[in-house]
Design a protein around this motif. Sequence first.
Motif, mmCIF file in Angstrom:
data_model
loop_
_atom_site.group_PDB
_atom_site.id
_atom_site.type_symbol
_atom_site.label_atom_id
_atom_site.label_comp_id
_atom_site.label_asym_id
_atom_site.label_seq_id
_atom_site.Cartn_x
_atom_site.Cartn_y
_atom_site.Cartn_z
ATOM 1 N N MET A 1 2.226 1.642 -10.636
ATOM 2 C CA MET A 1 1.876 2.484 -9.478
ATOM 3 C C MET A 1 0.973 3.628 -9.950
ATOM 4 N N ASN A 2 -0.149 3.847 -9.242
ATOM 5 C CA ASN A 2 -1.076 4.879 -9.709
ATOM 6 C C ASN A 2 -0.599 6.279 -9.358
ATOM 7 N N ARG A 3 -1.226 7.253 -9.980
ATOM 8 C CA ARG A 3 -0.796 8.642 -9.871
ATOM 9 C C ARG A 3 -0.952 9.187 -8.454
ATOM 10 N N ILE A 4 -1.959 8.745 -7.723
ATOM 11 C CA ILE A 4 -2.198 9.226 -6.352
ATOM 12 C C ILE A 4 -1.036 8.835 -5.436
ATOM 13 N N ILE A 5 -0.594 7.579 -5.555
ATOM 14 C CA ILE A 5 0.513 7.104 -4.721
ATOM 15 C C ILE A 5 1.804 7.839 -5.081
ATOM 16 N N MET A 6 2.053 8.034 -6.370
ATOM 17 C CA MET A 6 3.254 8.741 -6.811
ATOM 18 C C MET A 6 3.268 10.179 -6.287
ATOM 19 N N LYS A 7 2.103 10.814 -6.311
ATOM 20 C CA LYS A 7 2.008 12.184 -5.794
ATOM 21 C C LYS A 7 2.274 12.219 -4.296
ATOM 22 N N ARG A 8 1.749 11.223 -3.577
ATOM 23 C CA ARG A 8 1.967 11.148 -2.125
ATOM 24 C C ARG A 8 3.450 10.960 -1.816
ATOM 25 N N HIS A 9 4.106 10.102 -2.587
ATOM 26 C CA HIS A 9 5.533 9.891 -2.395
ATOM 27 C C HIS A 9 6.317 11.183 -2.624
ATOM 28 N N GLN A 10 5.922 11.947 -3.627
ATOM 29 C CA GLN A 10 6.623 13.191 -3.903
ATOM 30 C C GLN A 10 6.419 14.200 -2.788
ATOM 31 N N VAL A 11 5.219 14.242 -2.213
ATOM 32 C CA VAL A 11 4.953 15.128 -1.070
ATOM 33 C C VAL A 11 5.854 14.764 0.099
ATOM 34 N N ILE A 12 5.999 13.472 0.361
ATOM 35 C CA ILE A 12 6.852 13.003 1.458
ATOM 36 C C ILE A 12 8.297 13.435 1.238
ATOM 37 N N VAL A 36 -0.640 3.109 8.662
ATOM 38 C CA VAL A 36 -0.236 1.907 7.915
ATOM 39 C C VAL A 36 0.159 2.277 6.491
ATOM 40 N N THR A 37 -0.619 3.157 5.865
ATOM 41 C CA THR A 37 -0.322 3.592 4.496
ATOM 42 C C THR A 37 0.999 4.348 4.431
ATOM 43 N N ILE A 38 1.206 5.258 5.372
ATOM 44 C CA ILE A 38 2.449 6.040 5.380
ATOM 45 C C ILE A 38 3.650 5.134 5.594
ATOM 46 N N ARG A 39 3.540 4.181 6.497
ATOM 47 C CA ARG A 39 4.665 3.276 6.750
ATOM 48 C C ARG A 39 4.989 2.443 5.507
ATOM 49 N N LYS A 40 3.966 2.052 4.767
ATOM 50 C CA LYS A 40 4.199 1.335 3.511
ATOM 51 C C LYS A 40 4.912 2.237 2.508
ATOM 52 N N ASP A 41 4.489 3.499 2.452
ATOM 53 C CA ASP A 41 5.147 4.466 1.564
ATOM 54 C C ASP A 41 6.619 4.620 1.922
ATOM 55 N N LEU A 42 6.894 4.783 3.225
ATOM 56 C CA LEU A 42 8.273 4.971 3.676
ATOM 57 C C LEU A 42 9.113 3.731 3.401
ATOM 58 N N LYS A 43 8.529 2.560 3.599
ATOM 59 C CA LYS A 43 9.246 1.313 3.321
ATOM 60 C C LYS A 43 9.597 1.224 1.839
ATOM 61 N N PHE A 44 8.653 1.565 0.985
ATOM 62 C CA PHE A 44 8.883 1.535 -0.460
ATOM 63 C C PHE A 44 9.994 2.515 -0.855
ATOM 64 N N LEU A 45 9.912 3.734 -0.322
ATOM 65 C CA LEU A 45 10.901 4.751 -0.664
ATOM 66 C C LEU A 45 12.294 4.401 -0.130
ATOM 67 N N GLU A 46 12.333 3.747 1.041
ATOM 68 C CA GLU A 46 13.616 3.308 1.583
ATOM 69 C C GLU A 46 14.219 2.223 0.711
ATOM 70 N N GLU A 47 13.391 1.298 0.239
ATOM 71 C CA GLU A 47 13.878 0.223 -0.629
ATOM 72 C C GLU A 47 14.409 0.767 -1.949
ATOM 73 N N LYS A 48 13.900 1.917 -2.359
ATOM 74 C CA LYS A 48 14.377 2.577 -3.574
ATOM 75 C C LYS A 48 15.627 3.429 -3.309
ATOM 76 N N GLY A 49 16.054 3.493 -2.036
ATOM 77 C CA GLY A 49 17.237 4.256 -1.680
ATOM 78 C C GLY A 49 17.015 5.751 -1.625
ATOM 79 N N LEU A 50 15.758 6.177 -1.428
ATOM 80 C CA LEU A 50 15.426 7.598 -1.449
ATOM 81 C C LEU A 50 15.361 8.238 -0.071
ATOM 82 N N LEU A 51 15.284 7.421 0.988
ATOM 83 C CA LEU A 51 15.257 7.931 2.355
ATOM 84 C C LEU A 51 15.639 6.822 3.317
#
Length: 256
Positions: A1-12, A36-51
Motif C-alpha cells: 500500500m502506498n504512502r498516500i493511501i496510508m495517509k488518507r486512511h489515517q486522516v479518516i 468511490v475512492t472513499i468507499r473503498k477506503d472505508l471498506k478496507f478499514l472495516e475489513e481490518k476491524g478499524l471502523l
Amino acid sequence: MNRIIMKRHQVILNKIEEEKYVEVAVLCKELNVSAVTIRKDLKFLEEKGLLYRTHGGASFENPYISDRSVNEKEKIRVDEKSNIAEEAARRITEHDSILIASGTTVQALARAIEIKEKLTVITASLNVALELIRYKYIDVLQLGGYVRHSSSSVVGNQASVILDNISCSKLFLGVDGIDLEYGLSTTHLEEAQLNQKMLKSAQRTIVLADSSKFGKKSFGRICSLDEIDEIITDKGINKSILPYLEEKGIAVTIVD
C-alpha cells in the motif's frame, strides 16, 4: 500500500476519533478524492476491524444491536427517554384509541400520559399495562401470547389475531435500531412481526427513539422508513440525516 493511501486512511480514522461519525461527502471534499475512492477506503478499514460503515459514512460504534433485558435498558439515557415520552404524550387526546408497542421509551410514555377522560390503550407490553391499569378512565387491552423475559412483552399468533380486528388512531413504537437503508428493527423476529401487524392497525405511526438508535440495525426488521409518519428523538441526532428523513415525508420532532 502506498504512502498516500496510508495517509488518507489515517486522516479518516483521526476524523472519526474527533467527531465520532464521518460522512463520505465530507471526506471527499476534505481529501479531494471521489466518493468511490472513499468507499473503498472505508471498506478496507472495516475489513481490518478499524471502523464500521454506515449509510453515507462510518463510525467506531458497532451498528448491530444484540438483545438486552428491559431492566438494563431502562437505566440508559433516562432523561432523553423521559423528554421524548412527554412530547409523545401530547399527541394523545381524550376518547382516543391508541396502540403502544414494547420497550423502555414507550414505557416512559405510559408514565407520562395525563389524560383525565376516556382513553383506550392496546399494548403488547406488560409494563405499559401495569403503568396504566391504575387509572379507571383508561381501558387497557393487553395483547395475549408468549411473554418474552427480556422485554416483558408478548409475541405470537394470539396477539396478531386480536390486531386483525382493531383499528386505532396512533401507534407509538419503540425500536432498537433506525438505519436509513435497512429501516426500523428490533432484536427479536417475532416482536418485529407483531410490530408489523400493529402498523397495519394504526392510522398513524409515531416512533419514539433516542438519538443512539440511529445508524443501528438488528436482527428483526420491522419496516422501511416510508411506512412511518413521525419520529420523536433528542438533540443528539446527527443533523445530516434530517434532510433524508424529510424527503421521506417523516416529521421529526427533536426534544431538549
